[in-house]
Motif scaffolding. Structure first.
Motif, PDB file in Angstrom:
ATOM      1  N   GLY A 135      -2.888   1.718   0.940  1.00 57.06           N
ATOM      2  CA  GLY A 135      -3.370   1.039   1.883  1.00 57.06           C
ATOM      3  C   GLY A 135      -2.842  -0.311   2.000  1.00 57.06           C
ATOM      4  N   GLN A 136      -2.498  -0.931   0.719  1.00 55.14           N
ATOM      5  CA  GLN A 136      -2.390  -2.226   0.490  1.00 55.14           C
ATOM      6  C   GLN A 136      -0.762  -2.338   0.966  1.00 55.14           C
ATOM      7  OE1 GLN A 136      -2.513  -3.851  -3.394  1.00 55.14           O
ATOM      8  NE2 GLN A 136      -2.632  -5.894  -2.676  1.00 55.14           N
ATOM      9  N   ALA A 137       0.051  -1.292   0.600  1.00 59.86           N
ATOM     10  CA  ALA A 137       1.468  -1.344   0.835  1.00 59.86           C
ATOM     11  C   ALA A 137       1.660  -1.107   2.331  1.00 59.86           C
ATOM     12  CB  ALA A 137       2.186  -0.019   0.159  1.00 59.86           C
ATOM     13  N   ILE A 138       0.771  -0.625   3.042  1.00 63.58           N
ATOM     14  CA  ILE A 138       0.894  -0.376   4.483  1.00 63.58           C
ATOM     15  C   ILE A 138       0.564  -1.644   5.064  1.00 63.58           C
ATOM     16  CG2 ILE A 138       0.197   1.094   6.495  1.00 63.58           C
ATOM     17  CD1 ILE A 138      -0.370   3.400   4.378  1.00 63.58           C
ATOM     18  N   TYR A 139      -0.507  -2.209   4.779  1.00 67.17           N
ATOM     19  CA  TYR A 139      -0.824  -3.554   5.160  1.00 67.17           C
ATOM     20  C   TYR A 139       0.458  -4.591   5.197  1.00 67.17           C
ATOM     21  CZ  TYR A 139      -3.696  -7.959   6.150  1.00 67.17           C
ATOM     22  OH  TYR A 139      -3.929  -8.856   6.327  1.00 67.17           O
ATOM     23  N   ALA A 140       0.842  -4.201   4.084  1.00 67.93           N
ATOM     24  CA  ALA A 140       2.088  -5.341   3.862  1.00 67.93           C
ATOM     25  C   ALA A 140       3.403  -5.156   4.724  1.00 67.93           C
ATOM     26  CB  ALA A 140       2.722  -5.243   2.446  1.00 67.93           C
ATOM     27  N   ARG A 141       3.443  -3.854   5.386  1.00 65.23           N
ATOM     28  CA  ARG A 141       4.554  -3.468   6.445  1.00 65.23           C
ATOM     29  C   ARG A 141       4.227  -3.651   7.702  1.00 65.23           C
ATOM     30  NH1 ARG A 141       4.733   1.636   4.119  1.00 65.23           N
ATOM     31  NH2 ARG A 141       4.220   2.420   6.162  1.00 65.23           N
ATOM     32  N   THR A 142       2.695  -3.576   8.088  1.00 63.60           N
ATOM     33  CA  THR A 142       2.163  -3.447   9.382  1.00 63.60           C
ATOM     34  C   THR A 142       1.213  -4.447  10.042  1.00 63.60           C
ATOM     35  OG1 THR A 142       0.608  -1.746   8.775  1.00 63.60           O
ATOM     36  CG2 THR A 142       2.608  -0.802   9.595  1.00 63.60           C
ATOM     37  N   CYS A 143       0.362  -4.948   9.096  1.00 63.43           N
ATOM     38  CA  CYS A 143      -0.514  -6.111   9.546  1.00 63.43           C
ATOM     39  C   CYS A 143      -0.312  -7.541   9.117  1.00 63.43           C
ATOM     40  CB  CYS A 143      -2.109  -5.633   8.920  1.00 63.43           C
ATOM     41  SG  CYS A 143      -2.314  -3.844   8.930  1.00 63.43           S
ATOM     42  N   ILE A 144       0.360  -7.732   7.996  1.00 65.28           N
ATOM     43  CA  ILE A 144       0.303  -8.952   7.251  1.00 65.28           C
ATOM     44  C   ILE A 144       0.963 -10.113   8.255  1.00 65.28           C
ATOM     45  CG2 ILE A 144       2.848  -8.922   6.188  1.00 65.28           C
ATOM     46  CD1 ILE A 144       1.223  -9.195   3.624  1.00 65.28           C
ATOM     47  N   ALA A 145       2.123  -9.772   9.069  1.00 61.13           N
ATOM     48  CA  ALA A 145       2.622 -10.862  10.215  1.00 61.13           C
ATOM     49  C   ALA A 145       1.686 -11.449  10.724  1.00 61.13           C
ATOM     50  CB  ALA A 145       3.685 -10.194  10.843  1.00 61.13           C
ATOM     51  N   CYS A 146       0.609 -10.800  11.217  1.00 63.76           N
ATOM     52  CA  CYS A 146      -0.219 -11.368  11.775  1.00 63.76           C
ATOM     53  C   CYS A 146      -1.668 -11.703  11.256  1.00 63.76           C
ATOM     54  CB  CYS A 146      -0.632 -10.613  13.197  1.00 63.76           C
ATOM     55  SG  CYS A 146       0.378 -10.212  14.366  1.00 63.76           S
ATOM     56  N   HIS A 147      -2.057 -10.931  10.518  1.00 63.13           N
ATOM     57  CA  HIS A 147      -3.312 -11.239   9.939  1.00 63.13           C
ATOM     58  C   HIS A 147      -3.466 -12.064   8.507  1.00 63.13           C
ATOM     59  CE1 HIS A 147      -5.781  -9.155  12.931  1.00 63.13           C
ATOM     60  NE2 HIS A 147      -4.933  -8.305  12.903  1.00 63.13           N
ATOM     61  N   GLN A 148      -2.013 -12.104   7.987  1.00 64.24           N
ATOM     62  CA  GLN A 148      -1.705 -12.803   6.854  1.00 64.24           C
ATOM     63  C   GLN A 148      -2.011 -12.130   5.397  1.00 64.24           C
ATOM     64  OE1 GLN A 148       0.167 -15.906   7.365  1.00 64.24           O
ATOM     65  NE2 GLN A 148       0.360 -14.966   9.194  1.00 64.24           N
TER      66      GLN A 148
END
Ligand code: HEC
Length: 150
Positions: A31-44
Motif C-alpha cells: 500500500g505504501q508503494a501505491i500511495y507513493a504513486r497515486t496519492c502523494i502529490a496531493c496528500h503529501q
C-alpha cells in the motif's frame, strides 16, 4: 508445565484476535508503494495534505470513519465542501484510475494504519462489493453522503 500446556490454546486464540485488528505488514508495504504513486502529490508524503487545497489524511476524521470512505473516493472522486480537522476544503479529488481492487485495498489499508491513524483493514472483497454496489454511480461523493454509513 501442565499449566503452561493448558494455557497454549488460550494464547493461540488471543493471537488470532490480535491478527484481525492489526493489518498484515506485507499489505501495508504494498500500500505504501501505491500511495507513493497515486496519492502523494496531493496528500503529501507526511499525509498532512496542502491546506487549503488538499486535506490531510493524518488524523482525519474521514479516515477514522472506516476504510469505505477512502475506497469510495478512489472509485468515484470527492467534491467539496468538506471539513477536515477544523479546516473547510472546497476542492475536488478526481477518481484514481487504473488501480485493481486488491491495490485499492492495499493503499486504503496503508492510509488507515499510517500517519497516526488506526482505522482498520480493507480487503479485495470489500472493494469489490463497494464497486459493485455503486457501479452506476458517475458523480463524485460529497461529505454529506459520506457522513452516512456505506
Ligand atoms: C489530485 C489530488 C488528489 C489525489 C491524487 C488524491 N486525492 Fe484524496 N482528496 C483530494 C481532495 C482535494 C480531497 C477533498 C475533496 C473535497 O473538497 O471534497 C480529497 C479527499 C480525500 C479523503 C477524505 C478527506 C480526508 O482528508 O480524509 C480521503 C480519505 C482521500 N482523499 C484519500 C485519498 C487516497 C487514499 C488517495 C490515493 C489513492 C487520494 N486521496 C488521491 C485530492 C486528491
Amino acid at each position: 508445565m501442565k499449566t503452561a500446556l493448558l494455557l497454549l490454546p488460550l494464547l493461540a486464540v488471543q493471537a488470532a484476535a490480535a491478527d484481525k485488528a492489526k493489518p498484515d505488514a506485507e499489505q501495508v508495504k504494498r500500500g505504501q508503494a501505491i500511495y507513493a504513486r497515486t496519492c502523494i502529490a496531493c496528500h503529501q508524503p507526511t499525509g498532512m495534505g496542502l491546506p487549503p487545497v488538499f486535506p490531510p489524511l493524518a488524523g482525519s476524521e474521514w479516515v477514522a470513519k472506516g476504510t469505505s470512505v477512502a475506497v469510495r473516493n478512489i472509485l468515484h472522486g470527492m467534491q467539496g465542501p468538506v471539513t477536515v480537522k477544523g479546516v473547510t476544503y472546497n476542492s475536488m479529488m478526481p477518481p484514481v484510475m487504473g488501480l485493481k481492487d486488491a491495490e485499492i485495498a492495499d493503499v486504503v489499508t496503508y492510509v488507515a494504519n499510517s500517519f497516526g491513524n488506526a482505522a482498520g483493514v480493507a480487503t479485495e472483497a470489500d472493494v469489490k462489493a463497494i464497486r459493485e454496489k455503486y457501479k452506476d454511480r458517475k458523480t463524485p461523493w460529497t461529505a454529506a453522503e459520506l457522513e452516512k454509513p456505506e
